[in-house]
Design an enzyme around this catalytic site. Sequence first.
Site, mmCIF file in Angstrom:
data_model
loop_
_atom_site.group_PDB
_atom_site.id
_atom_site.type_symbol
_atom_site.label_atom_id
_atom_site.label_comp_id
_atom_site.label_asym_id
_atom_site.label_seq_id
_atom_site.Cartn_x
_atom_site.Cartn_y
_atom_site.Cartn_z
ATOM 1 N N GLU A 112 101.936 -16.302 17.244
ATOM 2 C CA GLU A 112 102.115 -17.460 18.152
ATOM 3 C C GLU A 112 103.545 -17.585 18.664
ATOM 4 O O GLU A 112 103.775 -17.981 19.821
ATOM 5 C CB GLU A 112 101.690 -18.751 17.432
ATOM 6 C CG GLU A 112 101.749 -19.990 18.279
ATOM 7 C CD GLU A 112 100.852 -19.920 19.499
ATOM 8 O OE1 GLU A 112 101.407 -19.699 20.583
ATOM 9 O OE2 GLU A 112 99.623 -20.060 19.382
ATOM 10 N N LYS A 164 106.095 -10.646 27.189
ATOM 11 C CA LYS A 164 105.222 -11.821 27.016
ATOM 12 C C LYS A 164 104.044 -11.762 27.984
ATOM 13 O O LYS A 164 102.911 -12.095 27.622
ATOM 14 C CB LYS A 164 106.033 -13.103 27.216
ATOM 15 C CG LYS A 164 107.057 -13.323 26.100
ATOM 16 C CD LYS A 164 108.071 -14.376 26.483
ATOM 17 C CE LYS A 164 109.004 -14.702 25.328
ATOM 18 N NZ LYS A 164 110.188 -15.473 25.745
HETATM 19 N N1 LIG Z 1 115.084 -15.008 24.528
HETATM 20 C C1 LIG Z 1 113.844 -15.716 24.629
HETATM 21 C C2 LIG Z 1 113.553 -16.388 23.325
HETATM 22 C C3 LIG Z 1 112.156 -16.768 23.220
HETATM 23 O O1 LIG Z 1 111.224 -15.982 23.327
HETATM 24 C C4 LIG Z 1 113.939 -16.765 25.730
HETATM 25 O O2 LIG Z 1 115.023 -16.975 26.246
HETATM 26 O O3 LIG Z 1 112.893 -17.320 26.080
HETATM 27 NA NA NA Z 2 103.806 -19.928 21.333
#
Ligand SMILES: N[C@@H](CC=O)C(=O)O
Ligand code: NA
Length: 441
Positions: A129, A205
């Site tokens: 998550e 992502k």
């Molecule tokens: N470096 C990432 C950290 C979270 O995933 C961001 O800036 O979103």
């Molecule tokens: Na999340």
Amino acid sequence: MPGQKPIKVALLGCGTVGTEVVRLLTDHAADLTARVGAPVELAGIAVRRPNKHREVPAELLTTDAQALVESDVDVVVEVIGGIEPTRTLLLQALRSGKSVVTANKALLAEHSGELFEAADSTGADLYFEAAVAGAIPLIRPLRESLAGDRITRVMGIVNGTTNFILSGMDSTGASYGETLEEATRLGYAEADPTADVDGFDAASKAAILASLAFHTRVTAADVHREGIAQVSAADIAAAKGLGRTVKLLAICERVSGGGADRNDTANASEFISVRVHPAMIPRTHPLAGVNGAFNAVFVEADAAGEMMFYGKGAGGAPTASAVLGDLVAVARNRVVSGRGPRESAYAALPVRPMGQTPTRYHISLDVADRPGVLSQVAAVFAEHDVSIAAVRQEGRVDDASLVIVTHAATDAALRSTVDKIGGLPVVRDVVSVMRVEGEES
Ligand SMILES: N[C@@H](CC=O)C(=O)O
Ligand code: NA
Ligand SMILES: NC(=O)C1=CN([C@@H]2O[C@H](COP(=O)(O)OP(=O)(O)OC[C@H]3O[C@@H](n4cnc5c(N)ncnc54)[C@H](O)[C@@H]3O)[C@@H](O)[C@H]2O)C=CC1
């Protein structure tokens, strides 16, 4: 839970996120025991330099991550980051039946296939998550809550660092460098901030989101990626002048096409398109109000309709919250000898290359303020088959600005149009060229 065997946890890494994981585990120990139905016990913490971690119990620290993974633990929580040694450590953990909780999007976006296969070989859990949009519940909704629906689109802001920089540039005119430094100080940026700025983090992502949304194995290499390094103050000003703002968007879409072979994108009946790039969106768009390190993601599904997920996408505590949520889930599964969801990649939809994915563009030009300029510029668009949706011209004393918004066009057509326009004697400067999203075409 008197007599209940504790769930033993190995923590790999104790930086921005790891430190907060230890704090939450310690502060909420009694509640966690009640929620899981067994005590959750931190068995060890693998770090690189033990003398730098005075905030955690010294007897738990080790520099031997592999020995910790091989020890008598039930769950491995990984918050080191990067591909190696984490890939090897997590494969080892899963192959020996230990559940894994990880925040590591870079690893998942490249190696989720082999990690899921290792998990299947022993029936272990793999939860992640925290890997997308930090604290915001997004993986669980996609993997579980919406598993009965047909998701058509996932679009949003999934990188806190770049959103912090772009919203700073938009609201205060702060420089790119200053805001990046601040994002690093606040713990949002990756160990190497080029992963954020060049769009690699958002692309990882996007690959994870697309895999879950479309039941297809999507890797980072399938994602078209553009970062924010090329976004200039002129782009931000051009956007502002037209009631728009600039955001780094991750967009995963299901697209109808005309075959079924994953590698035959020309004949497939359905594709997916997965991309990360900066785009101008109307200031009235709900994503325009997402500022600082906040993330927000729209999900559209056939039966559910539109949903928006919003919250803190980066930072130690928010990310640790998601890690702890997963830890509770995998610990509960172990208490009842159950298992969470496995990989779902049966659809194996082809990924349409960006070259075949038309998008709309905004182009700002500085032109000579004399009759016939607009028709010369318009002729170049027509010549390249790029259709103009709107034009705005503002005259000044000796020159004018011309703003053009196109209908959907491919990158290649747009680039050759802009190259030719830039060479017209009446065009003094191509001030800004940027994709437009969130508007009717
Ligand atoms: N470096 C990432 C950290 C979270 O995933 C961001 O800036 O979103
Ligand atoms: Na999340
Ligand atoms: N910081 C954030 O806002 C978010 C981070 N993440 C992810 O969480 C993970 C950790 O991120 P951060 O805590 O920010 O990074 P960090 O760089 O602050 O912490 C990582 C820690 O791991 C240690 N480490 C490196 N190699 C090691 C090894 N071989 N053995 C043991 N320890 C080792 C480092 O010394 C460092 O202390 C990354 O995968 C990151 O992408 C995910 C969401 C948000």
